[in-house]
Design a protein around this motif. Structure first.
Motif, mmCIF file in Angstrom:
data_model
loop_
_atom_site.group_PDB
_atom_site.id
_atom_site.type_symbol
_atom_site.label_atom_id
_atom_site.label_comp_id
_atom_site.label_asym_id
_atom_site.label_seq_id
_atom_site.Cartn_x
_atom_site.Cartn_y
_atom_site.Cartn_z
ATOM 1 N N SER A 133 7.088 -11.167 -29.162
ATOM 2 C CA SER A 133 6.449 -10.247 -28.218
ATOM 3 C C SER A 133 7.386 -9.155 -27.714
ATOM 4 N N VAL A 134 8.671 -9.250 -28.016
ATOM 5 C CA VAL A 134 9.639 -8.279 -27.512
ATOM 6 C C VAL A 134 10.131 -7.404 -28.663
ATOM 7 N N HIS A 156 4.178 -18.135 -17.282
ATOM 8 C CA HIS A 156 3.199 -17.449 -16.441
ATOM 9 C C HIS A 156 1.843 -17.828 -17.013
ATOM 10 N N VAL A 161 7.386 -16.641 -20.452
ATOM 11 C CA VAL A 161 7.814 -15.278 -20.144
ATOM 12 C C VAL A 161 9.332 -15.160 -20.024
ATOM 13 N N THR A 180 14.007 -12.498 -21.314
ATOM 14 C CA THR A 180 12.836 -12.387 -20.435
ATOM 15 C C THR A 180 11.911 -11.321 -20.995
ATOM 16 N N GLU A 181 10.631 -11.580 -20.968
ATOM 17 C CA GLU A 181 9.652 -10.581 -21.385
ATOM 18 C C GLU A 181 9.843 -9.325 -20.535
ATOM 19 N N PRO A 182 9.852 -8.129 -21.142
ATOM 20 C CA PRO A 182 10.160 -6.903 -20.394
ATOM 21 C C PRO A 182 9.349 -6.707 -19.118
ATOM 22 N N SER A 183 8.073 -7.034 -19.136
ATOM 23 C CA SER A 183 7.228 -6.808 -17.954
ATOM 24 C C SER A 183 7.538 -7.763 -16.815
ATOM 25 N N GLN A 184 8.316 -8.816 -17.092
ATOM 26 C CA GLN A 184 8.618 -9.830 -16.086
ATOM 27 C C GLN A 184 10.062 -9.750 -15.582
ATOM 28 N N ARG A 185 10.800 -8.744 -15.999
ATOM 29 C CA ARG A 185 12.203 -8.664 -15.620
ATOM 30 C C ARG A 185 12.369 -8.228 -14.163
ATOM 31 N N ARG A 187 12.704 -10.407 -11.648
ATOM 32 C CA ARG A 187 12.108 -11.400 -10.757
ATOM 33 C C ARG A 187 12.929 -12.689 -10.660
#
Length: 239
Positions: A133-134, A156, A161, A180-185, A187
């Motif tokens: 996914s990355v 998630h 994630v 880490t999945e880019p949209s979740q970085r 956190r």
């Protein structure tokens, strides 16, 4: 710094991967040796590892060892892993790194406060899904596809994630791999997953190693209690 037990462990580990007898000079400086079996760098390359005030350098052939000893003699250790400064005295065509090298003593671990981390086998489909996914560069850079430990993951919903694990280098090092999945970085998920992986490495009496180039990755390592002790650079030389 020479009496630092963590530094001594890190140096011992890298010396074991040099493929030949050599040493970090006790009075600082650099030891250059030919080693066709070096794991400090890709085959045929020059591998440079600086830890504390000393460095070791492996080259693929004996003739190149003599050349590099002359070129590197007297240089400050920090220059050896600075690609821009090193190029001024030693021409090279390609470089991997530099990357910082940080290590953690068991008593310095600052565990994350997040308890939603699961352990899954390294070949689990959910880990493969995260890697797919990355961007390919992120997937290759993180090294998770080659871990030898379990993967420690944050989910998630049903989706992984963030994940961390480690590659076992020689008999003593746990080389950390984190993604880490880019949209979740941003956190704290990388720290949570990595905290679990580091704790597992310590339980197995391994030395946790964090090799990083991006600043955010270095900050995660620092938050966990890692200490930056040096850097690594691999080059393909022209001489």
């Amino acid at each position: 710094m020479a009496d630092d037990p963590l530094l001594a462990r890190a140096r011992h580990a890298w010396l074991g991967m040099a493929g030949v007898a050599m040493a970090f000079p006790a009075d600082g400086g650099v030891d250059v040796t030919a080693s066709a079996r070096s794991l400090l760098c890709p085959p045929g390359w020059v591998g440079i590892v600086a830890l504390g005030d000393a460095a070791i350098v492996t080259v693929p052939t004996g003739s190149r060892a003599g050349i590099l000893r002359k070129r590197l003699r007297g240089l400050p250790v920090e220059v050896l892993t600075d690609a821009d400064q090193l190029r001024a005295v030693l021409p090279f065509t390609e470089a991997l790194g530099p990357a910082t090298l940080a290590y953690l003593d068991e008593c310095d671990l600052q565990p994350a406060e997040l308890d939603t981390v699961d352990a899954i086998p390294r070949g689990h489909a959910d880990l493969a899904t995260l890697l797919a996914s990355v961007p390919m560069h992120d997937a290759d850079e993180c090294g998770l596809a080659a871990i030898t430990s379990d993967a420690f993951v944050v989910r998630h919903g049903n989706h992984v994630v963030a994940a961390a694990g480690y590659q076992r280098w020689s008999k003593e090092v746990a080389h950390l791999c984190v993604l880490t999945e880019p949209s979740q970085r941003g956190r704290g998920l990388a720290r949570a997953a990595a905290s679990a992986a580091v704790a597992d490495a310590v339980t197995n009496h391994l030395l946790p190693q964090w090799r990083a180039r991006p600043e955010p990755s270095r900050r995660v390592a620092q938050a966990l209690g890692f200490r930056q002790l040096g850097a690594q650079l691999s080059i393909r030389i022209e001489v």
